[in-house]
Design a protein around this motif. Structure first.
Motif, PDB file in Angstrom:
ATOM      1  N   THR A 150       1.165   4.305  -5.131  1.00 43.40           N
ATOM      2  CA  THR A 150       1.079   4.000  -3.702  1.00 43.40           C
ATOM      3  C   THR A 150       0.845   5.267  -2.896  1.00 43.40           C
ATOM      4  OG1 THR A 150       3.436   4.341  -3.222  1.00 43.40           O
ATOM      5  CG2 THR A 150       2.778   2.175  -4.074  1.00 43.40           C
ATOM      6  N   ARG A 151       0.652   5.056  -1.623  1.00 40.97           N
ATOM      7  CA  ARG A 151       0.576   6.203  -0.715  1.00 40.97           C
ATOM      8  C   ARG A 151       1.995   6.750  -0.498  1.00 40.97           C
ATOM      9  NH1 ARG A 151      -4.444   6.510   0.818  1.00 40.97           N
ATOM     10  NH2 ARG A 151      -5.725   4.656   1.087  1.00 40.97           N
TER      11      ARG A 151
ATOM     12  N   GLN B  19       6.217   3.452  -1.350  1.00 42.01           N
ATOM     13  CA  GLN B  19       6.654   2.844  -2.608  1.00 42.01           C
ATOM     14  C   GLN B  19       7.796   1.854  -2.418  1.00 42.01           C
ATOM     15  OE1 GLN B  19       6.578   6.110  -1.813  1.00 42.01           O
ATOM     16  NE2 GLN B  19       8.053   7.320  -3.000  1.00 42.01           N
TER      17      GLN B  19
ATOM     18  N   LEU C  79      -0.985  -7.539  -3.518  1.00 42.55           N
ATOM     19  CA  LEU C  79      -1.564  -6.298  -3.026  1.00 42.55           C
ATOM     20  C   LEU C  79      -2.905  -6.492  -2.345  1.00 42.55           C
ATOM     21  CD1 LEU C  79      -0.588  -3.996  -6.013  1.00 42.55           C
ATOM     22  CD2 LEU C  79       0.605  -4.358  -3.855  1.00 42.55           C
TER      23      LEU C  79
ATOM     24  N   LYS D  69      -1.700   0.371   1.572  1.00 48.21           N
ATOM     25  CA  LYS D  69      -0.614   1.250   1.150  1.00 48.21           C
ATOM     26  C   LYS D  69      -0.597   1.484  -0.355  1.00 48.21           C
ATOM     27  CE  LYS D  69       2.199  -0.098   5.093  1.00 48.21           C
ATOM     28  NZ  LYS D  69       3.470  -0.631   5.589  1.00 48.21           N
ATOM     29  N   VAL D  70      -1.560   0.892  -1.061  1.00 55.35           N
ATOM     30  CA  VAL D  70      -1.621   1.001  -2.520  1.00 55.35           C
ATOM     31  C   VAL D  70      -2.890   1.740  -2.910  1.00 55.35           C
ATOM     32  CG1 VAL D  70      -1.798  -0.301  -4.668  1.00 55.35           C
ATOM     33  CG2 VAL D  70      -0.270  -1.087  -2.857  1.00 55.35           C
ATOM     34  N   THR D  71      -2.784   2.646  -3.883  1.00 54.27           N
ATOM     35  CA  THR D  71      -3.936   3.426  -4.315  1.00 54.27           C
ATOM     36  C   THR D  71      -4.283   3.198  -5.786  1.00 54.27           C
ATOM     37  OG1 THR D  71      -2.504   5.321  -4.838  1.00 54.27           O
ATOM     38  CG2 THR D  71      -3.447   5.238  -2.630  1.00 54.27           C
TER      39      THR D  71
ATOM     40  N   LEU E 260      -0.069  -4.829   2.671  1.00 55.45           N
ATOM     41  CA  LEU E 260       0.171  -3.865   1.604  1.00 55.45           C
ATOM     42  C   LEU E 260      -1.096  -3.257   1.011  1.00 55.45           C
ATOM     43  CD1 LEU E 260       3.054  -5.637  -0.370  1.00 55.45           C
ATOM     44  CD2 LEU E 260       3.239  -3.798   1.309  1.00 55.45           C
TER      45      LEU E 260
ATOM     46  N   VAL F 221       6.472  -1.471  -0.983  1.00 50.84           N
ATOM     47  CA  VAL F 221       5.713  -2.169  -2.017  1.00 50.84           C
ATOM     48  C   VAL F 221       6.665  -2.779  -3.044  1.00 50.84           C
ATOM     49  CG1 VAL F 221       4.044  -1.885  -3.897  1.00 50.84           C
ATOM     50  CG2 VAL F 221       3.661  -0.736  -1.703  1.00 50.84           C
TER      51      VAL F 221
ATOM     52  N   TRP G  19       1.405  11.404  -3.487  1.00 50.72           N
ATOM     53  CA  TRP G  19       1.426   9.965  -3.703  1.00 50.72           C
ATOM     54  C   TRP G  19       2.815   9.546  -4.156  1.00 50.72           C
ATOM     55  CZ3 TRP G  19       2.580   9.103  -8.865  1.00 50.72           C
ATOM     56  CH2 TRP G  19       2.300  10.161  -9.746  1.00 50.72           C
TER      57      TRP G  19
END
Length: 308
Positions: A269-270, A274, A235, A243-245, A240, A277, A205
């Motif tokens: 993020t994935r 980053q 987000l 692409k965010v965790t 996006l 984002v 990540w």
């Protein structure tokens, strides 16, 4: 030469006899040519099969996750993404192994046809290899380090890595040399034995870190709330969201200098997402701060020279 009384059977027998004599006279050269042609065809077929297998595996994983790029995989993203990258890397190394194996086998077959004593050749090769080991330590080091890097999954084709001062995408992982395409397009050839420290941004990540500096005399609690709200609203966009965790979090006050205060916002993020984002959050913060009347550091009045 044939005369008028020559029968068809005699002509056929004469041609057959000439052809056999030709084969007997040129037997060894013909065998050598045949082996070379067979080796080229076998190498082409094996490489084609290997490339097709790698492509099918990569497409299958992406199709199962319904994504176009490796970094956008949703379910168990790390496992599936590494499966893709590892498959590509092993395919890259496999191509080199296939080519060298076919070449060595062809050479030994040709030597056997030439009636060369293979036992003596192998013995001599061992002695020569032992002698060359002292003068080719760097090559041995490159090969061994390359093998360990592949099997330990330190990097893979398509990974974004940093090696020394070079940051770029891995295009090929060879037994001795790794090719990295830098962000400016330069293709770097890095000897595996010289890779002592390697940073891989494509594994596991990433974390987007955004620092923003505002007027320290403002209500920093209010500033923090606006920043978090801006990040959360951004987000949720289609661009996006995948692409965010993790959730945005304000890490707190990073520094204070005069009338300027710097705060840090972070979000998980994935891999490789980053930076995108970060850019999106910065643009959204600028927009929301303007709407809320929050002054950024670049909007503060500058002190004249000589004044403190």
């Amino acid at each position: 030469m044939f005369h008028l009384g020559t029968t068809t059977e005699e002509v056929t027998e004469a041609v057959s006899s000439a052809f056999v004599d030709f084969l007997l006279a040129w037997e060894k050269p013909l065998w050598i040519v045949g082996i070379i042609v067979a080796a080229i065809v076998a190498n082409w077929l094996l490489l084609k099969l290997l490339n097709r297998t790698v492509t099918q595996i990569v497409r299958g994983v992406k199709r199962s996750q319904n994504v176009d790029t490796t970094s956008e995989m949703r379910a168990a993203p790390y496992i599936h993404a590494r499966a893709v990258q590892r498959t590509r890397t092993l395919g890259s190394v496999g191509r080199a192994i296939v080519t060298w194996t076919v070449a060595v086998v062809a050479i030994f077959l040709i030597l056997s046809i030439l009636e060369v004593n293979l036992g003596a050749v192998l013995t001599s090769a061992g002695i020569v290899a032992a002698g060359l080991a002292f003068g080719a330590q760097n090559i041995v080091k490159d090969v061994l380090n390359g093998i360990f890097m592949v099997f330990e999954d330190q990097l893979g084709v398509g990974d974004l890595v940093t090696v020394d001062q070079i940051t770029g995408t891995v295009e090929n992982v060879g037994i001795r040399v790794t090719q990295v395409r830098a962000l400016d397009g330069t293709l770097w050839f890095i000897r595996n034995g010289e890779i002592l420290t390697l940073g891989n941004s494509s594994q596991g990540w990433g974390r987007a870190l955004v620092d923003f500096t505002v007027d320290a005399n403002q209500d920093l609690t209010h500033v923090s709330e606006i920043a978090l709200d801006a990040a959360r609203s951004l987000l949720t966009t289609d661009n996006l969201a995948r692409k965010v965790t993790g959730e945005p979090e304000l890490l707190g006050l990073e520094s204070v200098f005069g009338d300027r205060a710097t705060l840090r916002l972070a979000i998980r993020t994935r891999p490789e997402a980053q930076w995108e984002v970060q850019r999106g959050i910065r643009a959204e913060l600028r927009k929301r701060f303007t709407e809320e009347g929050i002054r950024l550091s670049d909007e503060l009045p500058r002190l004249p020279k000589g004044e403190v």
